[in-house]
Motif scaffolding. Structure first.
Motif, mmCIF file in Angstrom:
data_model
loop_
_atom_site.group_PDB
_atom_site.id
_atom_site.type_symbol
_atom_site.label_atom_id
_atom_site.label_comp_id
_atom_site.label_asym_id
_atom_site.label_seq_id
_atom_site.Cartn_x
_atom_site.Cartn_y
_atom_site.Cartn_z
ATOM 1 N N LEU A 1 5.341 6.901 0.409
ATOM 2 C CA LEU A 1 5.299 6.307 1.738
ATOM 3 C C LEU A 1 4.587 4.972 1.591
ATOM 4 C CD1 LEU A 1 4.053 9.432 3.747
ATOM 5 C CD2 LEU A 1 6.409 8.815 3.169
ATOM 6 N N GLY A 2 5.271 3.868 1.878
ATOM 7 C CA GLY A 2 4.685 2.563 1.608
ATOM 8 C C GLY A 2 4.778 1.605 2.774
ATOM 9 N N VAL A 3 3.868 0.627 2.772
ATOM 10 C CA VAL A 3 3.916 -0.482 3.725
ATOM 11 C C VAL A 3 3.678 -1.769 2.942
ATOM 12 C CG1 VAL A 3 3.089 0.944 5.638
ATOM 13 C CG2 VAL A 3 1.443 -0.396 4.317
ATOM 14 N N LEU B 1 0.864 -1.181 0.000
ATOM 15 C CA LEU B 1 0.000 0.000 0.000
ATOM 16 C C LEU B 1 0.897 1.227 0.000
ATOM 17 C CD1 LEU B 1 -2.382 -1.082 2.930
ATOM 18 C CD2 LEU B 1 -2.463 -1.801 0.531
ATOM 19 N N ALA B 2 0.467 2.303 -0.656
ATOM 20 C CA ALA B 2 1.349 3.463 -0.754
ATOM 21 C C ALA B 2 0.568 4.763 -0.883
ATOM 22 C CB ALA B 2 2.300 3.305 -1.941
ATOM 23 N N LEU B 3 1.154 5.804 -0.324
ATOM 24 C CA LEU B 3 0.751 7.185 -0.569
ATOM 25 C C LEU B 3 1.870 7.825 -1.369
ATOM 26 C CD1 LEU B 3 -0.570 8.305 2.954
ATOM 27 C CD2 LEU B 3 -1.949 8.131 0.863
ATOM 28 N N THR B 4 1.536 8.377 -2.529
ATOM 29 C CA THR B 4 2.538 8.970 -3.410
ATOM 30 C C THR B 4 2.205 10.435 -3.639
ATOM 31 O OG1 THR B 4 2.857 6.848 -4.522
ATOM 32 C CG2 THR B 4 3.683 8.809 -5.641
ATOM 33 N N SER B 5 3.199 11.290 -3.476
ATOM 34 C CA SER B 5 2.988 12.726 -3.642
ATOM 35 C C SER B 5 3.207 13.144 -5.093
ATOM 36 C CB SER B 5 3.932 13.506 -2.723
ATOM 37 O OG SER B 5 5.281 13.288 -3.110
ATOM 38 N N ALA B 6 2.849 14.385 -5.399
ATOM 39 C CA ALA B 6 2.965 14.879 -6.771
ATOM 40 C C ALA B 6 4.412 14.900 -7.253
ATOM 41 C CB ALA B 6 2.356 16.271 -6.869
ATOM 42 N N ASP B 7 5.385 15.015 -6.334
ATOM 43 C CA ASP B 7 6.788 15.040 -6.748
ATOM 44 C C ASP B 7 7.405 13.646 -6.823
ATOM 45 O OD1 ASP B 7 7.190 14.250 -4.142
ATOM 46 O OD2 ASP B 7 8.298 16.034 -3.520
ATOM 47 N N ALA C 1 0.027 21.853 0.132
ATOM 48 C CA ALA C 1 0.227 21.473 -1.275
ATOM 49 C C ALA C 1 0.618 20.002 -1.380
ATOM 50 C CB ALA C 1 1.290 22.367 -1.909
ATOM 51 N N TRP C 2 1.478 19.538 -0.493
ATOM 52 C CA TRP C 2 1.873 18.129 -0.495
ATOM 53 C C TRP C 2 0.664 17.242 -0.237
ATOM 54 C CZ3 TRP C 2 1.935 14.223 3.263
ATOM 55 C CH2 TRP C 2 2.710 13.095 2.962
ATOM 56 N N LEU C 3 -0.172 17.607 0.733
ATOM 57 C CA LEU C 3 -1.362 16.822 1.060
ATOM 58 C C LEU C 3 -2.350 16.791 -0.097
ATOM 59 C CD1 LEU C 3 -1.845 18.152 4.689
ATOM 60 C CD2 LEU C 3 -1.413 15.755 4.093
ATOM 61 N N ALA C 4 -2.525 17.926 -0.771
ATOM 62 C CA ALA C 4 -3.507 18.012 -1.854
ATOM 63 C C ALA C 4 -3.120 17.170 -3.054
ATOM 64 C CB ALA C 4 -3.684 19.470 -2.269
ATOM 65 N N GLY C 5 -1.827 16.835 -3.207
ATOM 66 C CA GLY C 5 -1.386 16.080 -4.363
ATOM 67 C C GLY C 5 -1.197 14.599 -4.126
ATOM 68 N N LEU C 6 -1.672 14.062 -3.014
ATOM 69 C CA LEU C 6 -1.442 12.654 -2.697
ATOM 70 C C LEU C 6 -2.332 11.715 -3.507
ATOM 71 C CD1 LEU C 6 -0.982 12.690 1.180
ATOM 72 C CD2 LEU C 6 0.770 12.292 -0.563
ATOM 73 N N THR C 7 -1.742 10.583 -3.886
ATOM 74 C CA THR C 7 -2.460 9.488 -4.536
ATOM 75 C C THR C 7 -2.334 8.244 -3.665
ATOM 76 O OG1 THR C 7 -2.097 10.328 -6.770
ATOM 77 C CG2 THR C 7 -2.539 7.975 -6.555
ATOM 78 N N SER C 8 -3.438 7.528 -3.473
ATOM 79 C CA SER C 8 -3.440 6.273 -2.722
ATOM 80 C C SER C 8 -3.445 5.106 -3.702
ATOM 81 C CB SER C 8 -4.682 6.186 -1.827
ATOM 82 O OG SER C 8 -4.684 7.223 -0.868
ATOM 83 N N SER C 9 -2.648 4.055 -3.391
ATOM 84 C CA SER C 9 -2.576 2.918 -4.309
ATOM 85 C C SER C 9 -2.301 1.634 -3.551
ATOM 86 C CB SER C 9 -1.480 3.147 -5.352
ATOM 87 O OG SER C 9 -0.211 3.220 -4.739
#
Length: 467
Positions: free
Chosen positions: A71-73, A61-67, A153-161
């Protein structure tokens, strides 16, 4: 005086994904092996949860930012690990591009898990497994100094996968959205400025601290509806700080309806350090927000200003605000003041406005008393509090009742749960003759396993007047 109370219900509304932004179900035999969705957040309180495949494999599972930072587990053959992969600019700033983390003591499951989750709460990334219907924290890493999780800005660009590999089956379902809670504490009635309960469609509401998978920095403020003894989550409140950028999960909050606006007083616990060695310069303050939005529903990020409160002596922090405007138009503000962490006692201030307050009283003989609550009993205003068990033998494990000078005049007759439960009393609804006094509080029951530690409490305890 108030009646005697008895316990009529207990609740533990555990939810990893509290407010879903995406939720999908599949046939695990034929469904996809991966999925992703844009999940912008107001504050760093996010979660991803999957129903695991029945066959062995690896689930990530991961949270990926726009840049491109991730952050993964991961869960592989019962072993849980966490990873932090940074963009080029960030990796240069912190001296490395990727790190991997695993708990030696807690990083392996004790029973086959049915679900797997990632949470971001404040600066903490955590991995959790659902084993025998119980969520357990299997790994956690503090991102402070590595990623600015409070940056809007970092929070607004997050993608969950999520990705499932090496298994003959995919996940049966996944969801992502705002983090929910492992427990609830710091329960405070939503009220009108005159102290009476604010009723929405005939039901009362309260704010609570939604406990995260760790110490104070993993929690945030939520709003709940109490219909009889049934609880329903309705909103989450996050806060901007007057002295630093970003959004925070400050908590121990009072939500007050004042005419056409809401007043929101809260305590700046969101960045209080868990490490005792870091508390030398730590401070806790009370901030105030004003809003005309519907704060009883949805998620909200509120700008705040500092609420200047008088102290009865040297103080390293104030918290647990409670606001009431009396029939004369004067404001009463109850709170807690600490001589040091953690030696604290109730304080009451009064004044013609919230910006012009003077000291009215302080119960300086207490060393572990909080939950300061102002209540109208007949023609008189009184102050309720909660005497924790770290007080002296004569003043521990009880709910004292004070006058406005904070001289004790009685005690509340009610069962006293563990930890330091707040005495949140609810006056009867005058439109319903059969209605009685209620009391809603919490206890210190932890959740999440040993790695989560202190701060994951508690159960919600509902009491009613005993005839």
């Amino acid at each position: 005086m108030l009646p005697r109370f008895k316990v009529i219900a207990r609740h533990r509304p555990v939810a990893i994904v509290g407010v879903p932004l995406v939720s999908e179900e599949y046939d695990a035999a034929t469904g996809p092996r991966s999925g992703s969705a844009a999940t912008p957040f107001l504050a760093p309180y996010a979660a991803i949860e999957v129903v695991l495949p029945s066959a062995p494999g690896t689930t990530t599972l991961a949270l990926t930012s726009a840049d491109g930072s991730t952050l993964g587990v991961s869960l592989t053959e019962g072993a849980v690990s966490l990873s932090v992969s940074l963009s080029v600019s960030l990796s240069v700033a912190v001296g490395g591009s990727e790190t991997h983390h695993r708990s030696r003591r807690h990083g392996r499951v004790g029973a086959p898990p049915s679900r797997f989750a990632l949470t971001l709460t404040g600066t903490h990334l955590a991995a959790l497994t659902l084993e025998n219907d119980t969520w357990l924290v299997r790994g956690r890493v503090d991102l402070a100094g590595i990623v600015d999780t409070h940056d809007g800005a970092w929070l607004a660009g997050l993608t969950s996968s999520w990705v499932s590999t090496g298994s003959t089956h995919g996940v049966a379902a996944w969801s992502a959205g705002g983090f929910g809670q492992l427990g609830l504490r710091d329960i405070r009635l939503v009220s009108h400025a005159d102290g009476s309960p604010y009723r929405d469609e005939g039901t009362v509401l309260f704010t609570a601290t939604s406990a995260g998978p760790g110490f104070f920095g993993t929690a945030h403020t939520s709003v709940w509806r109490l219909d009889g003894t049934a609880l329903t989550h309705t909103a989450d409140l996050f806060f901007g700080r007057p002295d630093r950028p970003g959004s925070f999960g400050d908590h121990a909050t009072h939500l007050v309806r004042d005419g056409e606006r809401w007043l929101v007083a809260t305590s700046t616990w969101a960045d209080f350090p868990a490490d005792k060695a870091e508390r030398r310069d730590a401070r806790v303050q009370i901030t105030l927000a004003e809003s005309t939005q519907d704060l009883l529903r949805g998620q909200h990020l509120l700008p705040t200003r500092l609420l200047a409160l008088p102290s009865d002596g040297p103080s390293v922090g104030v918290w647990d605000p409670h606001l009431v405007r009396t029939e004369t138009g004067a404001w009463l503000v109850g709170y807690v003041s600490a001589r040091k962490f953690f030696d604290f006692h109730p304080v009451l201030a009064a004044g013609p406005s919230l910006d012009d307050l003077t000291l009215r009283g302080a119960a300086t003989d207490r060393t572990a008393t909080e939950g300061t609550t102002i209540v109208r009993l007949g023609d008189d205003w009184c102050v309720l509090a909660s005497d924790g068990r770290d007080n002296s033998r004569a003043t521990r494990g009880r709910f004292p009742v004070f006058d406005l000078a904070l001289r004790e005049i009685g005690t509340l007759e009610a069962p006293y749960p563990t930890n330091i439960p707040w005495p949140t009393v609810i006056a009867p609804d005058e439109s319903r003759p059969e209605d009685e006094w209620s009391l809603v509080t919490f206890d210190g029951t932890p959740a999440g396993g040993r790695l989560a530690g202190y701060g994951t409490h508690g159960d919600v305890v509902v009491m009613r007047a005993s005839r």
